[in-house]
Design a protein around this motif. Structure first.
Motif, PDB file in Angstrom:
ATOM      1  N   TYR A  87       0.816  -1.225   0.000  1.00 15.31           N
ATOM      2  CA  TYR A  87       0.000   0.000   0.000  1.00 15.31           C
ATOM      3  C   TYR A  87       0.849   1.275   0.000  1.00 15.31           C
ATOM      4  N   ALA A  91      -0.024   3.614  -3.185  1.00 12.04           N
ATOM      5  CA  ALA A  91      -0.973   4.716  -2.925  1.00 12.04           C
ATOM      6  C   ALA A  91      -0.436   6.060  -3.447  1.00 12.04           C
ATOM      7  N   LEU A 121      -7.940   2.590  -1.433  1.00  5.14           N
ATOM      8  CA  LEU A 121      -7.497   2.510  -2.833  1.00  5.14           C
ATOM      9  C   LEU A 121      -8.642   2.890  -3.770  1.00  5.14           C
ATOM     10  N   PHE A 132      -6.585   0.858  -9.990  1.00  3.53           N
ATOM     11  CA  PHE A 132      -5.672  -0.144  -9.426  1.00  3.53           C
ATOM     12  C   PHE A 132      -6.194  -1.534  -9.814  1.00  3.53           C
ATOM     13  N   LEU A 321     -10.805   0.833  -7.703  1.00  2.61           N
ATOM     14  CA  LEU A 321     -10.115  -0.445  -7.505  1.00  2.61           C
ATOM     15  C   LEU A 321     -10.829  -1.494  -8.346  1.00  2.61           C
TER      16      LEU A 321
END
Ligand code: NAP
Length: 341
Positions: A87, A91, A121, A132, A321
């Motif tokens: 992460y 991020a 996310l 993502f 996401l």
């Protein structure tokens, strides 16, 4: 149309395979490379990959600097398996508006194991109009996406069982070490305790993705402890020696339980000397389905392929996401990559 600009984040075994595959493709170019390894920082990517020619892409440890110059559409990320570790790496990429495709196993379906990070996310993707995606051969395809696709021809499903059996003898030495080949049973258990051997990461995520696709509300997901597979006979080659009675590799099972019945069972085995390597999906339903791929799909080639092949779909995906079950079916990108946009 300009070439699709890609930055690599993590140029280890898998990142290098991905880079080499990208270099064979038309319509796409590598415009940056990031890695934390001191032996790689400052080197030209082409030299690092052993292509024999410089690419003019210098490996840097500073993702911010690379991204602020790269004008990239996609970052291909391949560093670690756990989302808690990954992460903080991915991020900060969101603010560059660049899409991120990662081999991080826990990113493939993080809603059950890391719900807070999944939410963050999703919010970052929406805020910065980027996407993502976590994918790979497994998790990402064999034990989830392919299973979900097969359920599309079922009227009714009682249960699903998936087996992946790999002969570790045909794989890279680091993989053989990762599955404990050549250790005694007590060394294996010690390495399990200290998490040097962690087993396969992703069974929980694959079960979560299948259950979500079927809208099954599971009571729980049980990931059983990793078990050593003991060699019934000695195996010796240039790369590895395993004596009879030593550990040849490992096996691990996970179950999705609904109304106290195991309705999704995933069984992963990777050990030296496996007589048959295969991927098998059995759906107990109407109609029943028995799909077997033998020999099993080679993970290194397939992971590089699915990551590269997902590029156009991720560029076209809604922000946030994404997971493999939500994206359109991914095909091979055998022509100029821009044709798939
Ligand atoms: N989903 C799937 O099907 C699938 C398939 C294959 C692999 N994977 C996963 O993909 C990941 C990468 O695999 P691999 O075999 O390529 O691993 P690897 O050979 O260890 O390569 C990882 C590279 O990333 C670097 N790195 C680690 N942390 C970093 C950071 N914070 N910033 C920048 N670079 C960093 C490493 O440098 P150091 O060596 O200095 O740490 C190394 O060069 C693993 O977690 C693996 O389990 C998933």
């Amino acid at each position: 149309m300009e070439k699709i600009r890609v930055v690599l984040y993590g140029v280890g075994a898998i990142g290098s395979n991905i880079a080499k595959l990208l270099l064979t493709k038309e319509g796409v170019e590598i415009v940056g490379a990031i890695d934390a390894d001191k032996n790689k920082i400052g080197k030209d990517l082409g030299e690092l990959l052993g292509t024999g020619k410089r690419l003019g892409v210098i490996v840097s440890e500073d993702s911010g600097k690379v991204l602020s110059k790269a004008c990239a559409s996609v970052v291909i990320h391949a560093t670690s398996s756990r989302l808690q570790d990954v992460y903080p790496q991915i991020a900060p990429l969101a603010k560059f508006g660049v899409n991120v495709i990662s081999t991080c196993e826990e990113l493939s379906y993080p809603y059950g194991s890391e719900p807070e990070l999944a939410k963050k996310l999703e919010a970052l993707g929406t805020k910065y109009a980027m996407t993502f995606l976590g994918t790979g051969i497994n998790p990402g395809f064999l034990m989830d996406t392919l299973v979900i696709a097969l359920t599309g021809v079922c009227q009714k499903i009682n249960s699903i069982k998936v087996d992946r059996v790999m002969n570790a003898e045909t794989r890279r030495v680091p993989f053989q070490k990762k599955v404990g080949a050549g250790l005694t049973a007590s060394e294996f258990r010690e390495k399990m305790k200290t998490k040097i051997i962690s087993g396969h990461v992703g069974l929980e995520q694959s079960i979560g993705m299948i259950a979500s696709a079927l809208q099954w509300e599971l009571d729980k997901i049980i990931v059983e402890p990793v078990e050593p597979v003991v060699a019934k006979q000695a195996v010796a080659n240039e790369a590895i020696k395993v004596k009879k009675g030593e550990v040849a590799g490992l096996r691990q099972t996970a179950k999705g339980v609904m109304k106290r019945k195991p309705v999704i069972v995933l069984n992963f085995q990777a050990y030296i000397g496996a007589k048959e390597e295969y991927d098998a999906i059995a759906i107990d339903g109407v109609p029943p389905i028995h799909e077997k791929i033998s020999p099993c799909v080679h993970g290194d080639y397939a992971t590089a392929a699915i990551i590269v092949n997902s590029i156009p779909k991720v560029i076209n995906a809604p922000p946030g996401l994404a997971t493999m079950k939500d994206l359109p079916v991914i095909s091979a990108t055998v022509e100029d990559m821009r044709k798939y946009l």
